[in-house]
Design a protein around this motif. Sequence first.
Motif, mmCIF file in Angstrom:
data_model
loop_
_atom_site.group_PDB
_atom_site.id
_atom_site.type_symbol
_atom_site.label_atom_id
_atom_site.label_comp_id
_atom_site.label_asym_id
_atom_site.label_seq_id
_atom_site.Cartn_x
_atom_site.Cartn_y
_atom_site.Cartn_z
ATOM 1 N N ASP A 10 0.890 -1.154 0.000
ATOM 2 C CA ASP A 10 0.000 0.000 0.000
ATOM 3 C C ASP A 10 0.930 1.206 0.000
ATOM 4 N N VAL A 11 1.011 1.861 -1.124
ATOM 5 C CA VAL A 11 1.997 2.914 -1.336
ATOM 6 C C VAL A 11 1.403 4.282 -1.004
ATOM 7 N N VAL A 12 2.204 5.092 -0.326
ATOM 8 C CA VAL A 12 1.807 6.474 -0.054
ATOM 9 C C VAL A 12 1.650 7.166 -1.410
ATOM 10 N N PRO A 13 0.500 7.756 -1.689
ATOM 11 C CA PRO A 13 0.261 8.333 -3.020
ATOM 12 C C PRO A 13 1.371 9.257 -3.521
ATOM 13 N N GLU A 46 -8.931 -1.174 -8.170
ATOM 14 C CA GLU A 46 -9.702 -0.222 -7.378
ATOM 15 C C GLU A 46 -8.843 0.821 -6.683
ATOM 16 N N SER A 47 -7.517 0.664 -6.765
ATOM 17 C CA SER A 47 -6.623 1.615 -6.098
ATOM 18 C C SER A 47 -5.312 1.711 -6.861
ATOM 19 N N LEU A 80 11.366 1.478 1.731
ATOM 20 C CA LEU A 80 10.123 0.809 2.133
ATOM 21 C C LEU A 80 9.498 1.366 3.408
ATOM 22 N N PRO A 81 10.242 1.635 4.463
ATOM 23 C CA PRO A 81 9.568 2.138 5.666
ATOM 24 C C PRO A 81 8.866 3.453 5.383
#
Length: 81
Positions: A10-13, A46-47, A80-81
């Motif tokens: 789930d990547v920060v936009p 969807e994302s 990644l963090p």
Amino acid sequence: MAITYLIKFDVVPAQRDRFLSLLNGVLDAMRSEPMFHQAILHRDPESDNRFMLYETWESHEDVLSVQLNRPYREAYHQALP
């Protein structure tokens, strides 16, 4: 015996382009590894910021002791963090 890993992101936009750039660099480098079989990256329909990566390697032990320590993975792992 080959092993397949399923990795969800789930990547920060705001970091999506950077994430994809770093990941694509790793995927390109992995293709020349002798123990590598395949990798498939999926984006959630969807994302735009949710991804799933399937990686198949010849040996789990090789992944842990060799592949995860490859220099080409360093920038990607740090991001990644």
